[in-house]
Design a protein around this motif. Structure first.
Motif, short mmCIF file in Angstrom:
data_model
loop_
_atom_site.label_atom_id
_atom_site.label_comp_id
_atom_site.label_asym_id
_atom_site.label_seq_id
_atom_site.Cartn_x
_atom_site.Cartn_y
_atom_site.Cartn_z
N LEU A 1 0.70 -0.82 -0.17
CA LEU A 1 0.40 -0.24 -0.04
C LEU A 1 0.94 1.30 -0.14
CD1 LEU A 1 -3.12 -0.78 2.54
CD2 LEU A 1 -2.96 -0.99 0.48
N GLU A 2 1.81 0.96 0.52
CA GLU A 2 2.90 2.55 0.90
C GLU A 2 4.08 2.67 -0.31
OE1 GLU A 2 5.98 4.41 3.82
OE2 GLU A 2 4.89 2.84 4.35
N SER A 3 4.23 1.27 -1.13
CA SER A 3 4.68 1.18 -2.51
C SER A 3 3.82 1.62 -3.36
CB SER A 3 5.12 -0.14 -2.83
OG SER A 3 5.17 0.14 -4.16
N LEU A 4 2.56 1.37 -3.63
CA LEU A 4 1.12 2.17 -4.65
C LEU A 4 1.42 3.35 -3.90
CD1 LEU A 4 -0.82 2.00 -6.72
CD2 LEU A 4 -2.64 1.18 -4.49
N ALA A 5 0.65 3.94 -2.85
CA ALA A 5 0.96 5.84 -2.55
C ALA A 5 1.78 6.33 -2.91
CB ALA A 5 0.45 6.37 -0.55
N ALA A 6 3.61 6.12 -2.98
CA ALA A 6 4.30 6.70 -3.10
C ALA A 6 4.55 7.08 -4.71
CB ALA A 6 5.93 6.14 -2.74
N THR A 7 3.99 5.84 -5.32
CA THR A 7 4.37 5.72 -6.76
C THR A 7 3.14 6.71 -7.51
OG1 THR A 7 4.56 3.39 -7.10
CG2 THR A 7 3.91 4.40 -8.91
N GLN A 8 2.20 6.18 -7.08
CA GLN A 8 1.17 7.85 -7.16
C GLN A 8 1.31 9.18 -6.75
OE1 GLN A 8 -2.41 6.03 -5.18
NE2 GLN A 8 -3.47 5.08 -6.59
#
Length: 261
Positions: A67-74
């Motif tokens: 989830l944190e990786s997804l947020a960072a990518t966004q």
């Protein structure tokens, strides 16, 4: 066994204090151990803090890491889009600066030409002319000459359009009683003054445009740098996501919103 060791083994409180002191001094030890960190200790401490916050370094759950990786990518994508827009804006501001620079050059040349025309008319007027019209017919002819001269100057951009209305009304220094050579002198003197003012305004506009273009370029470069940092952060987080866990599989969960904020 020495006294310190015996104290640490016999009483848990000093041991806890000793361990706490080691933990608190660890960042300073790491900074002092690096010559690069000594040159910029603030950035070194921030980098260390980012490292300590990495999910892989704090034992986070794989799903939380995803989830944190997804947020960072966004976030990295949003910053990249902002950087692209800032780059486009910087290019437009640079074009405006170039146009303002061209206007300064044109205004300078126009002022030089007006000054040259004024010198020629001054030389012609030095021989002397009758000051006023002698008859109504002569006055009417001089009035028509003045109106035509002012209209021509305004049409060439040497005078503002308001000068025509002033000449027709006989105000703002326009005097139809003057000899045509005197009238031309007045026209060219007014034109030289107007074009000088235009040049000064162009210079001021160019200074402002240069400032705006420089500011826009700095903003664009700063956002581009931030986009690179955000992209690198997102890449680091993606490498920490377990191979068997798909980020897309958790993308639709409500927790994504919390991770984003």
């Amino acid at each position: 066994m020495n006294v310190v060791a015996e104290m640490l083994l016999s009483s848990p409180a000093p041991a806890a204090i000793w361990a706490t002191l080691w933990i608190l001094t660890l960042p300073a030890v790491l900074v002092l151990a690096s010559p690069e960190a000594m040159r910029n200790p603030g950035e070194a401490l921030r980098s260390l803090g980012r490292y300590l916050r990495l999910p892989g370094c704090r034992g986070a759950h794989p799903r939380e890491t995803a989830l944190e990786s997804l947020a960072a990518t966004q976030f990295a994508e949003e910053v990249r889009v902002a950087a692209d827009r800032a780059e486009l804006a910087a290019e437009r501001w640079h074009e405006r600066w170039e146009a303002a620079t061209d206007e300064v050059t044109e205004a300078w040349q126009a002022w030089l030409d007006a000054d040259a025309r004024l010198r020629v008319r001054r030389s012609a007027a030095a021989f002397g002319t009758p000051w006023s019209a002698q008859t109504p017919t002569e006055y009417a002819a001089r009035e028509r000459f003045l109106h035509k001269a002012v209209r021509t100057a305004a049409g060439n951009g040497w005078l503002p359009a308001a000068a025509v209305a002033d000449a027709l009304a006989g105000r703002a220094g326009w005097d139809a009683r003057l000899h045509p050579l005197e009238q031309e002198l007045v026209v060219f003197r007014a034109a030289a003054g107007h074009l000088r003012d235009r040049y000064e305004r162009a210079v001021a506009a160019e200074v402002t445009a240069r400032h705006d273009a420089t500011l826009a370029r700095r903003t664009s470069d700063s956002l581009r740098q931030e986009s690179w940092i955000a992209a690198a952060r997102a890449a680091d987080l993606r490498r920490l996501v377990p191979a068997g866990l798909s980020i897309a599989s958790v993308a639709g969960e409500p927790a994504v919103a919390a991770a984003w904020h």
